[in-house]
Design a protein around this motif. Structure first.
Motif, mmCIF file in Angstrom:
data_model
loop_
_atom_site.group_PDB
_atom_site.id
_atom_site.type_symbol
_atom_site.label_atom_id
_atom_site.label_comp_id
_atom_site.label_asym_id
_atom_site.label_seq_id
_atom_site.Cartn_x
_atom_site.Cartn_y
_atom_site.Cartn_z
ATOM 1 N N SER A 263 28.806 -19.917 102.755
ATOM 2 C CA SER A 263 28.349 -19.621 104.074
ATOM 3 C C SER A 263 29.438 -19.454 104.923
ATOM 4 O O SER A 263 30.365 -19.696 105.002
ATOM 5 C CB SER A 263 27.518 -20.900 104.594
ATOM 6 O OG SER A 263 26.889 -20.454 105.733
ATOM 7 N N THR A 264 29.261 -18.475 106.081
ATOM 8 C CA THR A 264 30.174 -18.062 106.838
ATOM 9 C C THR A 264 29.558 -18.472 108.533
ATOM 10 O O THR A 264 28.360 -18.359 108.497
ATOM 11 C CB THR A 264 30.510 -16.814 106.587
ATOM 12 O OG1 THR A 264 29.636 -15.820 106.920
ATOM 13 C CG2 THR A 264 31.283 -16.581 105.373
ATOM 14 N N GLY A 265 30.435 -18.449 109.102
ATOM 15 C CA GLY A 265 30.024 -18.615 110.634
ATOM 16 C C GLY A 265 31.261 -18.317 111.869
ATOM 17 O O GLY A 265 32.148 -17.965 111.339
ATOM 18 N N LEU A 266 30.764 -18.361 112.885
ATOM 19 C CA LEU A 266 31.453 -17.793 114.040
ATOM 20 C C LEU A 266 31.514 -19.193 115.018
ATOM 21 O O LEU A 266 30.453 -19.717 115.224
ATOM 22 C CB LEU A 266 31.182 -17.020 114.894
ATOM 23 C CG LEU A 266 31.882 -16.514 116.300
ATOM 24 C CD1 LEU A 266 33.400 -16.042 116.054
ATOM 25 C CD2 LEU A 266 31.089 -15.323 116.790
ATOM 26 N N GLU A 267 32.804 -19.626 115.601
ATOM 27 C CA GLU A 267 32.923 -20.629 116.489
ATOM 28 C C GLU A 267 33.597 -20.043 117.549
ATOM 29 O O GLU A 267 34.651 -19.690 117.699
ATOM 30 C CB GLU A 267 34.068 -21.703 115.892
ATOM 31 C CG GLU A 267 33.414 -23.039 116.461
ATOM 32 C CD GLU A 267 32.233 -23.753 115.739
ATOM 33 O OE1 GLU A 267 31.689 -24.499 116.532
ATOM 34 O OE2 GLU A 267 31.887 -23.293 114.560
ATOM 35 N N ILE A 268 32.853 -20.400 118.908
ATOM 36 C CA ILE A 268 33.240 -20.016 120.159
ATOM 37 C C ILE A 268 33.599 -21.461 120.981
ATOM 38 O O ILE A 268 32.523 -21.946 121.200
ATOM 39 C CB ILE A 268 32.251 -19.145 120.830
ATOM 40 C CG1 ILE A 268 32.530 -17.682 120.054
ATOM 41 C CG2 ILE A 268 33.002 -18.573 122.322
ATOM 42 C CD1 ILE A 268 31.513 -16.657 120.703
ATOM 43 N N GLY B 141 42.048 -29.413 128.145
ATOM 44 C CA GLY B 141 42.415 -28.630 126.976
ATOM 45 C C GLY B 141 41.344 -29.097 125.688
ATOM 46 O O GLY B 141 41.265 -28.732 124.669
ATOM 47 N N ARG B 142 40.744 -30.042 126.190
ATOM 48 C CA ARG B 142 39.519 -30.510 125.306
ATOM 49 C C ARG B 142 38.410 -29.600 125.321
ATOM 50 O O ARG B 142 38.228 -28.889 126.348
ATOM 51 C CB ARG B 142 39.183 -31.970 125.410
ATOM 52 C CG ARG B 142 40.141 -32.903 125.043
ATOM 53 C CD ARG B 142 39.840 -34.329 125.168
ATOM 54 N NE ARG B 142 39.432 -34.746 126.466
ATOM 55 C CZ ARG B 142 38.700 -35.661 126.734
ATOM 56 N NH1 ARG B 142 38.503 -36.638 125.744
ATOM 57 N NH2 ARG B 142 38.334 -36.085 128.101
ATOM 58 N N ILE B 143 37.393 -29.680 124.209
ATOM 59 C CA ILE B 143 36.316 -28.673 124.234
ATOM 60 C C ILE B 143 35.337 -29.157 125.327
ATOM 61 O O ILE B 143 34.914 -30.209 125.410
ATOM 62 C CB ILE B 143 35.760 -28.744 122.832
ATOM 63 C CG1 ILE B 143 36.552 -28.282 121.582
ATOM 64 C CG2 ILE B 143 34.657 -27.854 122.915
ATOM 65 C CD1 ILE B 143 36.255 -28.568 120.216
ATOM 66 N N ALA B 144 35.016 -28.086 126.010
ATOM 67 C CA ALA B 144 33.806 -28.463 126.999
ATOM 68 C C ALA B 144 32.521 -27.993 126.556
ATOM 69 O O ALA B 144 31.755 -28.809 126.558
ATOM 70 C CB ALA B 144 34.033 -27.712 128.397
ATOM 71 N N VAL B 145 32.522 -26.531 125.843
ATOM 72 C CA VAL B 145 31.110 -26.155 125.183
ATOM 73 C C VAL B 145 31.822 -25.661 123.780
ATOM 74 O O VAL B 145 32.674 -24.741 123.958
ATOM 75 C CB VAL B 145 30.722 -25.212 126.093
ATOM 76 C CG1 VAL B 145 29.309 -24.730 125.296
ATOM 77 C CG2 VAL B 145 30.175 -25.810 127.482
ATOM 78 N N ASP B 146 30.964 -25.740 122.849
ATOM 79 C CA ASP B 146 31.150 -25.514 121.378
ATOM 80 C C ASP B 146 29.900 -24.771 121.181
ATOM 81 O O ASP B 146 28.830 -25.148 121.018
ATOM 82 C CB ASP B 146 31.325 -26.727 120.493
ATOM 83 C CG ASP B 146 31.584 -26.344 118.981
ATOM 84 O OD1 ASP B 146 31.603 -25.155 118.819
ATOM 85 O OD2 ASP B 146 31.750 -27.134 118.204
ATOM 86 N N HIS B 147 30.063 -23.257 120.799
ATOM 87 C CA HIS B 147 29.086 -22.611 120.408
ATOM 88 C C HIS B 147 29.190 -22.167 118.875
ATOM 89 O O HIS B 147 30.034 -21.681 118.650
ATOM 90 C CB HIS B 147 29.072 -21.183 120.907
ATOM 91 C CG HIS B 147 28.729 -21.372 122.470
ATOM 92 N ND1 HIS B 147 29.857 -21.551 123.446
ATOM 93 C CD2 HIS B 147 27.746 -21.115 123.068
ATOM 94 C CE1 HIS B 147 29.349 -21.512 124.814
ATOM 95 N NE2 HIS B 147 28.049 -21.505 124.617
ATOM 96 N N GLN B 148 28.497 -22.709 118.038
ATOM 97 C CA GLN B 148 28.578 -22.469 116.374
ATOM 98 C C GLN B 148 27.296 -21.599 116.122
ATOM 99 O O GLN B 148 26.209 -22.102 116.324
ATOM 100 C CB GLN B 148 28.310 -23.789 115.913
ATOM 101 C CG GLN B 148 28.640 -23.903 114.533
ATOM 102 C CD GLN B 148 28.835 -25.395 113.759
ATOM 103 O OE1 GLN B 148 27.799 -25.944 113.922
ATOM 104 N NE2 GLN B 148 29.944 -25.801 113.784
ATOM 105 N N PHE B 149 27.821 -20.679 115.415
ATOM 106 C CA PHE B 149 26.848 -19.577 114.796
ATOM 107 C C PHE B 149 27.021 -19.518 113.257
ATOM 108 O O PHE B 149 28.047 -19.567 113.053
ATOM 109 C CB PHE B 149 27.200 -18.444 115.349
ATOM 110 C CG PHE B 149 26.916 -18.003 117.129
ATOM 111 C CD1 PHE B 149 25.783 -17.730 117.304
ATOM 112 C CD2 PHE B 149 27.856 -18.406 117.544
ATOM 113 C CE1 PHE B 149 25.663 -17.532 118.853
ATOM 114 C CE2 PHE B 149 27.865 -18.315 119.157
ATOM 115 C CZ PHE B 149 26.770 -17.913 119.557
ATOM 116 N N PHE B 150 26.022 -19.682 112.937
ATOM 117 C CA PHE B 150 25.894 -19.375 111.256
ATOM 118 C C PHE B 150 25.789 -17.778 111.166
ATOM 119 O O PHE B 150 24.785 -17.292 111.707
ATOM 120 C CB PHE B 150 24.868 -20.120 110.533
ATOM 121 C CG PHE B 150 25.094 -21.544 110.088
ATOM 122 C CD1 PHE B 150 25.707 -21.731 108.736
ATOM 123 C CD2 PHE B 150 25.007 -22.611 110.956
ATOM 124 C CE1 PHE B 150 26.145 -23.062 108.506
ATOM 125 C CE2 PHE B 150 25.530 -23.807 110.441
ATOM 126 C CZ PHE B 150 25.653 -24.211 109.320
#
Length: 133
Positions: free
Chosen positions: A110-115, A122-131
């Motif tokens: 499987s593959t995906g995109l992370e934004i 410097g820490r993550i505020a919002v993590d958008h994970q797409f398959f």
């Protein structure tokens, strides 16, 4: 990029206390993980009358549960690990990279995109994970 290496390590981590520590280091306390599930889950949601299938986890405890379930229910049983594809890029406070779920033979299942949108620390505020596949 160290952030992406730590992010990938988190999803492959089997020890609960190590996962918890990584989450605290990676995400802001009020950080968010938004997941656009794989196509088959979105199709099932549509069939049930939901116009969007987006799963949201807010804060460390909810993100910890999301990562634990992802590892225990999907990655480990399928015999796959998360791997970054080596195309990390950053523009201001936004980091993007592609990932794949790789089986024991090195084949991508499987593959995906992370934004990732980063907070001032410097820490993550919002993590958008797409398959993607």
């Amino acid at each position: 990029m160290d952030l992406v290496e730590r992010y990938v390590a988190l999803w492959n981590e089997t020890d609960a206390s190590a996962r918890r520590k990584l989450i605290e280091l990676l995400w802001s306390e009020d950080g968010v993980h938004l997941l656009q599930p794989p196509r088959e889950m979105r199709d099932r949601a549509t069939a049930l009358g939901f116009d969007r299938a987006v799963l949201a986890a807010h804060g460390h405890a909810a993100i910890e549960q999301r990562v634990r379930r992802g590892h225990e229910d999907f990655l480990a049983p399928a015999g796959v690990t998360l791997a970054a594809r080596g195309n990390t890029d950053q523009l201001g406070d936004t980091v993007k990279f592609n990932w794949e779920l790789v089986d024991g033979t090195g084949q991508a299942r499987s593959t995906g995109l992370e934004i990732l949108t980063l907070a001032a620390d410097g820490r993550i505020a919002v993590d958008h994970q797409f398959f993607e596949s």
